[in-house]
Design a protein around this motif. Structure first.
Motif, PDB file in Angstrom:
ATOM      1  N   HIS A   1      10.358  -9.973  16.643  1.00 38.01           N
ATOM      2  CA  HIS A   1      11.504  -9.069  16.720  1.00 38.01           C
ATOM      3  C   HIS A   1      12.794  -9.854  16.891  1.00 38.01           C
ATOM      4  O   HIS A   1      13.824  -9.532  16.265  1.00 38.01           O
ATOM      5  CB  HIS A   1      11.312  -8.082  17.878  1.00 38.01           C
TER       6      HIS A   1
ATOM      7  N   GLU B   1      13.780 -11.262  13.545  1.00 39.25           N
ATOM      8  CA  GLU B   1      14.296 -10.208  12.658  1.00 39.25           C
ATOM      9  C   GLU B   1      15.728  -9.822  13.025  1.00 39.25           C
ATOM     10  O   GLU B   1      16.622  -9.758  12.161  1.00 39.25           O
ATOM     11  CB  GLU B   1      13.390  -8.987  12.737  1.00 39.25           C
TER      12      GLU B   1
ATOM     13  N   ARG C   1      19.132 -10.637  10.824  1.00 38.88           N
ATOM     14  CA  ARG C   1      19.877  -9.488  10.297  1.00 38.88           C
ATOM     15  C   ARG C   1      21.315  -9.488  10.788  1.00 38.88           C
ATOM     16  O   ARG C   1      22.238  -9.124  10.053  1.00 38.88           O
ATOM     17  CB  ARG C   1      19.167  -8.194  10.700  1.00 38.88           C
TER      18      ARG C   1
END
Length: 342
Positions: free
Chosen positions: A109, A112, A116
């Motif tokens: 997580h 990610e 992003r």
């Protein structure tokens, strides 16, 4: 915690304190003592790499002022330390939560969210995490630093319970040796919340920048308080105090877990060494209503939504302070509200 050791130290420390501003880095003998204590945790920091602050919150504030620009994305634990969220909002940062698992941050997580958003800063508490009470494991810490290197991510590791935790526990600052980790410590959780004394350990260029910022924003930290803390450490009284405190924490934690088990409230992970338990509540629980009813009975409930940077989400959770979990008034109130066998 006990005030006895602090009370004994007040008079001699105050009598020997200088009335000058002192070093902007903080009281030099205490900085040297802290460098030795950090070495016990396998963190190599020269005294020049240790900056004293008026507690961990002051240290976090300095780091945010130095490294966070308005609108910048910043990663935090979710759940995590909610006063940090307030400081980041004041700096107009874009706060992004990284899921916290029982063994530390969710690395997939984090990867990610960082990719992003382009975030370059991550605030985390590795050990006796607030609010879950759980601690980072060595494999997760290793993977976290690998991803941080790939993402060019600077990590701010807060370790407020370090002095009552095993020195050999996995710390990012020890694995990284302060290359990309800024390490924040405090005496508030182990000595006294009213003796505002903390510190930052980092690369020399980082502490130099933070020292200059400290001089501009607060001139100095308290030389009186720093002398008191130094006296307690060097006299051996602080170590004796920590042994007693560690025993009390363990006993209170076991009692708190027993109370919650009797109420049928599951505890998240395997918390140990800190002051907090993170427990689930029945799905139908309205945390706002529960908190208001508790307040009317003189009980402060810390609802889980406070600790989520994105706000209330998911199943209802509650942070429990082990110092009060064994109070029969708490168990009686929770039994009336959520049932259970206790």
């Amino acid at each position: 915690m006990e005030s006895l050791e602090v009370g004994r130290a007040l008079r001699p420390s105050a009598a020997t304190a200088s009335e000058s501003y002192g070093s902007p880095d903080g009281y030099p003998p205490l900085r040297r003592s802290l460098a030795l204590r950090l070495a016990e945790r396998a963190i190599h920091a020269e005294p020049g790499g240790v900056l004293l602050t008026s507690g961990a919150n002051h240290a976090l504030d300095l780091v945010i002022r130095q490294f966070v620009a308005p609108g910048e994305p910043v990663l935090v634990d979710s759940p995590g330390y909610y006063p940090l969220f307030g400081k980041l909002r004041l700096a107009k940062a874009r706060i992004l939560g990284v899921r916290r698992n029982p063994d530390g941050p969710d690395i997939a997580h984090l990867d990610e969210v960082a990719r992003r958003s382009g975030a370059r800063l991550f605030f985390t508490q590795s050990l006796a995490h607030n609010p879950t009470g759980c601690s980072l494991t060595l494999p997760v810490g290793h993977r976290l630093l690998q991803r941080a290197a790939a993402l060019d991510l600077r990590i701010v590791e807060c370790d407020p319970f370090a002095d009552v935790l095993p020195a050999a526990q996995a710390r990012l600052a020890a694995l990284d040796q302060l290359e990309r980790v800024i390490y924040v410590g405090t005496f508030a959780k182990t000595l006294s919340a009213s003796l505002r004394c903390g510190y930052v350990a980092a690369r020399a260029d980082v502490t130099a920048a933070l020292r200059d910022l400290k001089m501009v924003t607060s001139v100095n930290s308290s030389g009186f308080v720093e002398r008191i803390v130094h006296d307690l450490i060097e006299s051996g009284r602080y170590r004796r105090h920590l042994r007693r405190l560690g025993g009390r924490i363990e006993a209170a934690s076991l009692q708190g877990r027993a109370v919650l088990a009797g109420l049928g409230l599951p505890v998240f992970g395997e918390p140990r060494g800190g002051y907090y338990l993170w427990c689930g509540l029945p799905e139908a629980t309205d945390l706002d209503v529960l908190s208001r009813r508790a307040a009317a009975r003189g009980i402060l409930i810390a609802p889980g939504g406070l600790f989520l940077p994105e706000g209330p989400a998911g199943p209802p959770m509650m942070r429990v302070n082990i110092a009060h979990a064994g109070d029969p008034r708490f168990a009686r109130f929770m039994r009336e509200e959520v049932g259970g066998a206790a």
